[in-house]
Design an enzyme around this catalytic site. Sequence first.
Site, short mmCIF file in Angstrom:
data_model
loop_
_atom_site.label_atom_id
_atom_site.label_comp_id
_atom_site.label_asym_id
_atom_site.label_seq_id
_atom_site.Cartn_x
_atom_site.Cartn_y
_atom_site.Cartn_z
N ASN A 1 0.87 -1.19 0.00
CA ASN A 1 0.00 0.00 0.00
C ASN A 1 0.90 1.23 0.00
O ASN A 1 1.49 1.57 1.01
CB ASN A 1 -0.89 -0.04 1.25
CG ASN A 1 -1.65 1.26 1.46
OD1 ASN A 1 -1.77 2.08 0.55
ND2 ASN A 1 -2.18 1.43 2.67
N HIS B 1 -9.39 1.29 5.33
CA HIS B 1 -8.08 1.48 5.95
C HIS B 1 -8.22 2.46 7.12
O HIS B 1 -9.03 3.39 7.06
CB HIS B 1 -7.09 2.03 4.92
CG HIS B 1 -5.67 2.05 5.42
ND1 HIS B 1 -5.20 3.06 6.23
CD2 HIS B 1 -4.65 1.17 5.27
CE1 HIS B 1 -3.93 2.80 6.54
NE2 HIS B 1 -3.58 1.65 5.97
N LYS C 1 0.07 4.29 -0.32
CA LYS C 1 -0.57 5.51 0.21
C LYS C 1 -0.39 6.67 -0.78
O LYS C 1 -0.39 6.43 -1.98
CB LYS C 1 -0.03 5.82 1.61
CG LYS C 1 -0.09 4.57 2.51
CD LYS C 1 0.13 4.82 3.95
CE LYS C 1 0.04 3.49 4.69
NZ LYS C 1 0.13 3.63 6.14
N GLU D 1 -6.56 4.92 8.02
CA GLU D 1 -6.39 6.34 7.67
C GLU D 1 -7.69 6.89 7.07
O GLU D 1 -8.02 8.05 7.29
CB GLU D 1 -5.19 6.50 6.72
CG GLU D 1 -3.88 6.36 7.49
CD GLU D 1 -2.73 5.78 6.70
OE1 GLU D 1 -2.75 5.79 5.45
OE2 GLU D 1 -1.77 5.29 7.35
N GLY E 1 2.85 2.64 10.51
CA GLY E 1 3.77 3.75 10.27
C GLY E 1 4.56 4.17 11.50
O GLY E 1 5.18 5.23 11.50
N SER F 1 3.84 -1.83 10.20
CA SER F 1 5.30 -1.86 10.31
C SER F 1 5.91 -3.23 9.98
O SER F 1 6.85 -3.67 10.64
CB SER F 1 5.74 -1.38 11.70
OG SER F 1 5.33 -0.03 11.90
N GLU G 1 -4.93 -4.73 11.16
CA GLU G 1 -3.89 -3.71 11.28
C GLU G 1 -4.11 -2.89 12.55
O GLU G 1 -4.95 -1.98 12.57
CB GLU G 1 -3.95 -2.75 10.09
CG GLU G 1 -3.71 -3.40 8.75
CD GLU G 1 -3.19 -2.39 7.74
OE1 GLU G 1 -2.08 -2.58 7.25
OE2 GLU G 1 -3.89 -1.39 7.46
P1 PGA Z 1 3.11 0.53 7.53
O1 PGA Z 1 1.62 0.70 6.94
O2 PGA Z 1 3.64 -0.77 6.98
O3 PGA Z 1 3.85 1.73 7.05
O4 PGA Z 1 2.97 0.47 9.02
C1 PGA Z 1 0.73 -0.38 6.86
C2 PGA Z 1 -0.59 0.06 6.30
O5 PGA Z 1 -1.01 1.20 6.58
O6 PGA Z 1 -1.26 -0.69 5.57
#
Ligand code: PGA
Length: 257
Positions: A10, A100, A12, A102, A178, A218, A172
């Site tokens: 992903n 997601h 983003k 976000e 992140g 992460s 998640e």
């Molecule tokens: P990240 O993001 O691997 O940077 O923690 C995962 C995600 O948001 O799907």
Amino acid sequence: MSRRPLIAGNWKMHKDHLEAIDLVQRFNYRLEAEDYDAVDIAVIPPFTDLRSMQTLIDADRLPIALGAQNCHWEDSGAFTGEVSPPMLARLNVRYVICGHSERRHLFAETDEIVNRKVQAVLRHAITPILCVGETLEQREAGQAKDVVVGQLHGALEGVGAEQVRTMVIAYEPVWAIGTGRTATPDDANEMCAMVRSTVADRYAGSTGEGVRVQYGGSVMPGNVVALMRQPDIDGALVGGASLSADDFAVICRFPRL
Ligand code: PGA
């Protein structure tokens, strides 16, 4: 039942279409046929990259699936700024991320909205990657499981067993996205197993055994093997590390590490 792992990157809001081509070409050079044989691999770039990615994947016959990060639930209409599932289907988009964290937290997506998107995506024979996960406050208050179960039931309202069987669900934990902080393999597996048993309880038969449950938050070259070794984790939704051709290639090669 053996479930084929899905590693999905992903991106983003990163990489324009030229950077996207460069990244996927460099990533592909690092993989061999047997890597592609062992796992399903998807890249999930911004909308503006999708057409270029489709062309590259077709021309070079890359065994990489294309995904989108979001969509609207209607097929067309007066929805300025939105993109519909049939538009994505025409670009050979195979996965759409729904819900997601976000989108839930920064764009106020509710379980009801996520449910509409899941249904719309399935109507166009695209696989939803449904994201669920608790915040740090919710985890510390002992609510992690209740939150995730609630998100699952909300998102799966009106979705039949045959459709759910084809879906991908990504657990998640919001506090791991992140942040460089990962759930321990045991904790991640426990939550992914809980996601599966929630699906199994909701639907008859082997639905829970068929659904692929990813872990996200992460995931990096240094922790991927321990996470993927867990019996209820069927792949990873990778954010930051998927922006590096080297790191994403190592993650995708986890069966050989
Ligand atoms: P990240 O993001 O691997 O940077 O923690 C995962 C995600 O948001 O799907």
